[in-house]
Design a protein around this motif. Structure first.
Motif, PDB file in Angstrom:
ATOM      1  N   LEU A  80       0.860  -1.191   0.000  1.00  0.00           N
ATOM      2  CA  LEU A  80       0.000   0.000   0.000  1.00  0.00           C
ATOM      3  C   LEU A  80       0.893   1.236   0.000  1.00  0.00           C
ATOM      4  O   LEU A  80       1.959   1.247   0.620  1.00  0.00           O
ATOM      5  CB  LEU A  80      -0.881  -0.002   1.255  1.00  0.00           C
ATOM      6  CG  LEU A  80      -1.976   1.058   1.339  1.00  0.00           C
ATOM      7  CD1 LEU A  80      -3.050   0.794   0.286  1.00  0.00           C
ATOM      8  CD2 LEU A  80      -2.600   1.057   2.738  1.00  0.00           C
ATOM      9  N   ASN A  81       0.482   2.274  -0.689  1.00  0.00           N
ATOM     10  CA  ASN A  81       1.233   3.527  -0.647  1.00  0.00           C
ATOM     11  C   ASN A  81       1.034   4.170   0.723  1.00  0.00           C
ATOM     12  O   ASN A  81      -0.084   4.187   1.247  1.00  0.00           O
ATOM     13  CB  ASN A  81       0.752   4.497  -1.720  1.00  0.00           C
ATOM     14  CG  ASN A  81       1.040   3.997  -3.121  1.00  0.00           C
ATOM     15  OD1 ASN A  81       1.868   3.109  -3.328  1.00  0.00           O
ATOM     16  ND2 ASN A  81       0.348   4.559  -4.092  1.00  0.00           N
ATOM     17  N   LEU A  82       2.100   4.700   1.283  1.00  0.00           N
ATOM     18  CA  LEU A  82       2.012   5.387   2.569  1.00  0.00           C
ATOM     19  C   LEU A  82       0.965   6.500   2.499  1.00  0.00           C
ATOM     20  O   LEU A  82       0.160   6.665   3.417  1.00  0.00           O
ATOM     21  CB  LEU A  82       3.378   5.955   2.975  1.00  0.00           C
ATOM     22  CG  LEU A  82       3.403   6.798   4.256  1.00  0.00           C
ATOM     23  CD1 LEU A  82       2.949   5.988   5.454  1.00  0.00           C
ATOM     24  CD2 LEU A  82       4.807   7.364   4.476  1.00  0.00           C
ATOM     25  N   ALA A  83       0.952   7.257   1.413  1.00  0.00           N
ATOM     26  CA  ALA A  83      -0.011   8.357   1.268  1.00  0.00           C
ATOM     27  C   ALA A  83      -1.455   7.843   1.277  1.00  0.00           C
ATOM     28  O   ALA A  83      -2.354   8.542   1.748  1.00  0.00           O
ATOM     29  CB  ALA A  83       0.256   9.140  -0.013  1.00  0.00           C
ATOM     30  N   THR A  84      -1.691   6.635   0.792  1.00  0.00           N
ATOM     31  CA  THR A  84      -3.031   6.053   0.804  1.00  0.00           C
ATOM     32  C   THR A  84      -3.454   5.741   2.230  1.00  0.00           C
ATOM     33  O   THR A  84      -4.574   6.066   2.645  1.00  0.00           O
ATOM     34  CB  THR A  84      -3.082   4.787  -0.081  1.00  0.00           C
ATOM     35  OG1 THR A  84      -2.692   5.145  -1.410  1.00  0.00           O
ATOM     36  CG2 THR A  84      -4.465   4.165  -0.103  1.00  0.00           C
ATOM     37  N   ALA A  85      -2.560   5.131   3.005  1.00  0.00           N
ATOM     38  CA  ALA A  85      -2.856   4.843   4.411  1.00  0.00           C
ATOM     39  C   ALA A  85      -3.089   6.144   5.178  1.00  0.00           C
ATOM     40  O   ALA A  85      -4.024   6.253   5.977  1.00  0.00           O
ATOM     41  CB  ALA A  85      -1.718   4.041   5.040  1.00  0.00           C
ATOM     42  N   GLN A  86      -2.261   7.142   4.903  1.00  0.00           N
ATOM     43  CA  GLN A  86      -2.429   8.435   5.560  1.00  0.00           C
ATOM     44  C   GLN A  86      -3.729   9.103   5.121  1.00  0.00           C
ATOM     45  O   GLN A  86      -4.376   9.797   5.902  1.00  0.00           O
ATOM     46  CB  GLN A  86      -1.243   9.346   5.252  1.00  0.00           C
ATOM     47  CG  GLN A  86       0.037   8.889   5.914  1.00  0.00           C
ATOM     48  CD  GLN A  86       1.259   9.652   5.407  1.00  0.00           C
ATOM     49  OE1 GLN A  86       1.319  10.036   4.235  1.00  0.00           O
ATOM     50  NE2 GLN A  86       2.220   9.843   6.282  1.00  0.00           N
ATOM     51  N   GLY A  87      -4.126   8.884   3.872  1.00  0.00           N
ATOM     52  CA  GLY A  87      -5.393   9.413   3.383  1.00  0.00           C
ATOM     53  C   GLY A  87      -6.572   8.824   4.143  1.00  0.00           C
ATOM     54  O   GLY A  87      -7.540   9.534   4.454  1.00  0.00           O
ATOM     55  N   ALA A  88      -6.502   7.534   4.450  1.00  0.00           N
ATOM     56  CA  ALA A  88      -7.553   6.900   5.254  1.00  0.00           C
ATOM     57  C   ALA A  88      -7.594   7.536   6.640  1.00  0.00           C
ATOM     58  O   ALA A  88      -8.677   7.835   7.169  1.00  0.00           O
ATOM     59  CB  ALA A  88      -7.304   5.396   5.357  1.00  0.00           C
ATOM     60  N   GLN A  89      -6.424   7.765   7.220  1.00  0.00           N
ATOM     61  CA  GLN A  89      -6.360   8.407   8.533  1.00  0.00           C
ATOM     62  C   GLN A  89      -6.941   9.825   8.477  1.00  0.00           C
ATOM     63  O   GLN A  89      -7.654  10.247   9.387  1.00  0.00           O
ATOM     64  CB  GLN A  89      -4.921   8.454   9.034  1.00  0.00           C
ATOM     65  CG  GLN A  89      -4.366   7.090   9.395  1.00  0.00           C
ATOM     66  CD  GLN A  89      -2.907   7.163   9.827  1.00  0.00           C
ATOM     67  OE1 GLN A  89      -2.069   7.730   9.128  1.00  0.00           O
ATOM     68  NE2 GLN A  89      -2.625   6.594  10.991  1.00  0.00           N
ATOM     69  N   THR A  90      -6.641  10.556   7.411  1.00  0.00           N
ATOM     70  CA  THR A  90      -7.173  11.912   7.245  1.00  0.00           C
ATOM     71  C   THR A  90      -8.694  11.875   7.140  1.00  0.00           C
ATOM     72  O   THR A  90      -9.382  12.676   7.783  1.00  0.00           O
ATOM     73  CB  THR A  90      -6.564  12.587   6.000  1.00  0.00           C
ATOM     74  OG1 THR A  90      -5.150  12.671   6.151  1.00  0.00           O
ATOM     75  CG2 THR A  90      -7.132  13.978   5.780  1.00  0.00           C
ATOM     76  N   LEU A  91      -9.231  10.947   6.340  1.00  0.00           N
ATOM     77  CA  LEU A  91     -10.677  10.817   6.205  1.00  0.00           C
ATOM     78  C   LEU A  91     -11.316  10.513   7.552  1.00  0.00           C
ATOM     79  O   LEU A  91     -12.321  11.121   7.925  1.00  0.00           O
ATOM     80  CB  LEU A  91     -11.030   9.724   5.187  1.00  0.00           C
ATOM     81  CG  LEU A  91     -12.522   9.424   5.018  1.00  0.00           C
ATOM     82  CD1 LEU A  91     -13.291  10.648   4.527  1.00  0.00           C
ATOM     83  CD2 LEU A  91     -12.710   8.243   4.067  1.00  0.00           C
ATOM     84  N   LYS A  92     -10.738   9.612   8.291  1.00  0.00           N
ATOM     85  CA  LYS A  92     -11.269   9.235   9.604  1.00  0.00           C
ATOM     86  C   LYS A  92     -11.291  10.439  10.543  1.00  0.00           C
ATOM     87  O   LYS A  92     -12.312  10.733  11.176  1.00  0.00           O
ATOM     88  CB  LYS A  92     -10.434   8.096  10.195  1.00  0.00           C
ATOM     89  CG  LYS A  92     -10.711   7.762  11.641  1.00  0.00           C
ATOM     90  CD  LYS A  92     -12.040   7.122  11.846  1.00  0.00           C
ATOM     91  CE  LYS A  92     -12.182   6.690  13.305  1.00  0.00           C
ATOM     92  NZ  LYS A  92     -13.551   6.519  13.688  1.00  0.00           N
ATOM     93  N   SER A  93     -10.179  11.154  10.634  1.00  0.00           N
ATOM     94  CA  SER A  93     -10.115  12.274  11.576  1.00  0.00           C
ATOM     95  C   SER A  93     -10.969  13.457  11.119  1.00  0.00           C
ATOM     96  O   SER A  93     -11.610  14.114  11.937  1.00  0.00           O
ATOM     97  CB  SER A  93      -8.669  12.701  11.821  1.00  0.00           C
ATOM     98  OG  SER A  93      -8.095  13.244  10.656  1.00  0.00           O
ATOM     99  N   ALA A  94     -11.025  13.734   9.819  1.00  0.00           N
ATOM    100  CA  ALA A  94     -11.797  14.865   9.319  1.00  0.00           C
ATOM    101  C   ALA A  94     -13.300  14.615   9.403  1.00  0.00           C
ATOM    102  O   ALA A  94     -14.066  15.531   9.710  1.00  0.00           O
ATOM    103  CB  ALA A  94     -11.416  15.175   7.870  1.00  0.00           C
ATOM    104  N   SER A  95     -13.714  13.380   9.153  1.00  0.00           N
ATOM    105  CA  SER A  95     -15.147  13.066   9.115  1.00  0.00           C
ATOM    106  C   SER A  95     -15.704  12.688  10.482  1.00  0.00           C
ATOM    107  O   SER A  95     -16.882  12.912  10.750  1.00  0.00           O
ATOM    108  CB  SER A  95     -15.417  11.922   8.130  1.00  0.00           C
ATOM    109  OG  SER A  95     -14.896  10.701   8.634  1.00  0.00           O
ATOM    110  N   GLY A  96     -14.867  12.075  11.310  1.00  0.00           N
ATOM    111  CA  GLY A  96     -15.337  11.565  12.591  1.00  0.00           C
ATOM    112  C   GLY A  96     -16.196  10.317  12.443  1.00  0.00           C
ATOM    113  O   GLY A  96     -16.804   9.844  13.404  1.00  0.00           O
TER     114      GLY A  96
END
Length: 175
Positions: A79-95
């Motif tokens: 997996l691309n690191l940026a993809t994993a970080q994107g999932a983390q961003t979605l989780k934190s931004a959306s709640g």
């Protein structure tokens, strides 16, 4: 910008299971010389699951497995690191609760920006995620297969495939 580069370098050195593919352009390189040249950091399944656990992101597979070569599994190998970080961003931004149902395993459509190449994740649909995507991102029309698409401000593409969201991460979405 130099601080971010330094922090990224430190994170790469300090994080086991990471591999850098490609090379970052030299500081003196011209934009024309670097066009199309991007460094992609690949991570292991173990590194991805650790990142997801830390963020409260869950994952599941119909086969209850993580073998990249089995289409009924959900794998994060390569997996691309940026993809994993994107999932983390979605989780934190959306709640929202986020459950990954598709990763880098075989069985998805091919192409440069594919699941196999580490650019995409599938998320199980829930009201919270659907509402967040539709109310936060810009509708950009139907994909070739008829899936409605929404684009985030950072350029990532969210496609509504009916029973799940198929997300293409060009970057981490502002991590």
């Amino acid at each position: 910008m130099k601080i971010r580069s330094l922090l990224t370098t430190l994170a790469l050195v300090a994080t086991p299971g990471l591999a850098l593919v490609g090379a970052a352009p030299a500081a003196s390189a011209t934009p024309a010389a670097t066009a199309g040249a991007t460094a992609v950091t690949k991570i292991s399944h173990a590194t991805a699951t650790s990142m997801f656990r830390q963020s409260g992101i869950t994952w599941s597979s119909s086969g209850n497995c993580s073998d990249r070569n089995n289409s009924t599994c959900t794998s994060f190998e390569q997996l691309n690191l940026a993809t994993a970080q994107g999932a983390q961003t979605l989780k934190s931004a959306s709640g929202c609760a986020l459950n990954i149902t598709g990763g880098t395993e075989t069985g998805h459509a091919s192409g440069t920006y594919s699941h196999w190449n580490g650019y995409k994740l599938d998320y199980g649909k829930n009201t919270c995620v659907t509402s967040y995507v539709k109310n936060t991102f810009t509708y950009i029309g139907l994909r070739g297969d008829g899936a409605p698409q929404y684009q985030s401000g950072s350029g990532n593409i969210y496609a509504d495939e009916g029973n799940h969201w198929d997300v293409l991460y060009y970057n981490c979405g502002g991590c």
